[in-house]
Design a protein around this motif. Structure first.
Motif: not given
Length: 509
Positions: A56-57, A59, A64, A79, A82, A126, A131-132
């Motif tokens: 999972d990011l 941010t 994007t 980012i 994590f 995810f 998105y990721d």
């Protein structure tokens, strides 16, 4: 909840513990802030050994898109860290770009190298892979094989096709009975993740990772992945298509947009004066309460509805107003006024605000946003600040208002290269073609080759009127009838479904 090796002040530790103790499920989980690259490498080794890992990011935005800075292509969104988890009891957070307490950040390049190693040698889980995966691509980490990732947002839709809730927090509370931390609970109201300390952020990020892992295990236990393997794998493949679609920006003709905005505003001003003259005084045309009282009390117009709102107000939506528009010129002007206000406010304003210096705007597509399986193009407040238009392009008027044909919004969308031509394509009988491919029904295949229109049934002895769509009717029966708790409605739904099926078999035996 275990707080492992975090070393922040006693006050903050007590505060965090007080917050997280409200969530019973967190008391049995361990959250850790990763402090060295060696520790992270060891974690990645174990994740690869397990064969799966949540990624999972965290941010500082949702875009994007990429941009050029000092002749280098960089990501618009940074980012910040994590969140990872390969076991339901333990999650780790790896900070790389926090502005607050930046000394906790691990080296970005070495961390990204480990993330790349994870994505290459392990199945990554995810929640919202679109998105990721897109954002990781901006950092040189390419995931191109649908077999190398899972997506709990797609699984959530497959588990309950009628749900409107696809967010991690909503699904976690609904399916797992695990209400999740809100960001403001651990940040004091700060919304940007890079502006909070990793000493606080690791718990929030870790809870995201564990809940994603628990959701995946829930869907696995429900056998959703095996039961709907074909559709699930198809949806995962489509993730790459959507990312590619969103990467191609739309060119906007700014001078034309400014021109029609000016004309629309001039027409709105003129209409406002004309409406005031017909009423003999000024009022707030945009107020349903004031409008209802003026039309149906003051002017004593015929009220076309049998009821009012729950608060006793007259209903003055467009559908109601159109019923009496031919009879009252004032209502015609109000409808025209509304159309122009929507044109300038909902569409033109947002497009002008969110078009970049080169005249491009980005669209957002949601592959799990509708019950029918179609794409949605979400708009609304918040999206525009993160690199998207904030405009729901699928609700955009196909044609201009008949009273103002020169205000054609669609002409604002143009080609990048003047030598090229823009083409609009509509796939005829799409649903029936998909059903035919999946079923290999020879009668349907032959009918498609002959150009039969499946969607419209002419008037029949069975009482079905023209322009009743078979699939729409089936969907309504299944969703609203067969799932009803009322036994009489279920019986009626089954009878209607049987009638439709009989017609289907008669037309296509």
């Amino acid at each position: 909840m275990a707080i492992v090796n975090i070393g922040f002040s006693e006050f903050l530790e007590d505060n965090i513990k007080e917050i997280t103790d409200k969530y019973d499920w967190m008391k049995t989980r361990t959250f850790k802030l990763c402090k060295t690259i060696e520790e992270f490498k060891e974690f990645i080794d174990k994740a690869i050994e397990f064969g799966h890992c949540v990624l999972d990011l965290e941010t500082n935005g949702l875009s994007t898109r990429i941009k050029k800075v000092d002749n280098k292509i960089v990501s618009v969104t940074t980012i910040v860290g994590f969140c990872l988890c390969y076991d339901t009891t333990f999650a780790i957070y790896v900070p790389i770009n926090h502005l607050e307490d930046a000394e906790y950040n691990l080296p970005e390049k070495k961390t990204l190298d480990e993330i790349k190693r994870l994505c290459t040698n392990c199945k990554v889980i995810f929640h919202n892979a679109k998105y990721d995966v897109a954002l990781l691509k901006n950092y040189g980490i390419i995931i191109s094989d649908y077999k190398m990732f899972e997506d709990t947002i797609i699984l959530g839709r497959l588990y309950d096709a009628g749900t409107k809730e696809t967010g991690l927090k909503k699904l976690s509370e609904k399916l797992l009975n695990q209400p999740m931390l809100e960001l403001k609970e651990v940040t004091g109201g700060e919304n940007r993740f890079d502006l909070i300390s990793p000493n606080v952020g690791y718990i929030y990020g870790g809870s995201d990772a564990i809940c994603t892992f628990d959701l995946y295990k829930f869907f696995e236990k429900q056998d959703i992945i095996k039961q709907q393997e074909f559709i699930y794998n198809l949806e995962k493949r489509i993730v790459f298509v959507v990312i590619e679609m969103e990467s191609h920006l739309i060119k906007i003709n700014i001078p034309y947009l400014l021109e029609i905005r000016k004309k629309a505003e001039e027409r709105i001003e003129k209409l406002t004066k004309e409406i005031y003259e017909l009423v003999n005084h000024e009022f707030n045309i945009d107020s349903p309460l004031q409008l209802g009282k003026i039309l149906f009390d003051e002017l004593e117009y015929e009220y076309p509805q049998k009821r009012k709102t729950t608060t006793g107000q007259y209903i003055t939506d467009d559908k109601t107003m159109k019923k009496i528009a031919e009879k009252y010129p004032l209502v015609q002007k109000i409808l025209e006024y509304r159309n122009l206000k929507k044109l300038t406010g909902t569409y033109i304003k947002k497009l002008l605000l969110n078009t970049d210096k080169e005249g491009f705007v980005k669209l957002s597509f949601n592959q799990v946003g509708t019950d029918t399986g179609r794409f949605s193009s979400p708009g609304g407040a918040g999206l525009e600040i993160d690199g998207y238009s904030g405009v729901n392009f699928q609700s955009m008027p196909k044609k201009p208002d008949k009273k103002n044909p020169e205000l054609d919004l669609r002409k604002a969308f143009t080609v990048r290269d003047p030598s090229k031509t823009m083409v609009a394509i509509d796939y005829e009988n799409e649903e029936m073609r998909v059903a035919t491919n999946l079923s290999n029904e020879t009668v349907w295949i032959d009918a498609i080759k002959k150009g039969v229109d499946f969607t419209i049934y002419k008037k029949t002895p069975d009482g079905l009127q023209n322009e009743i769509t078979l699939f729409a009717l089936w969907g309504k029966l299944i969703q609203e009838g067969l799932q009803s708790e009322n036994k009489d409605i279920i019986i009626l739904a089954k009878q209607l479904k049987s009638k439709v099926v009989n017609i289907q078999l008669r037309e296509f035996p």
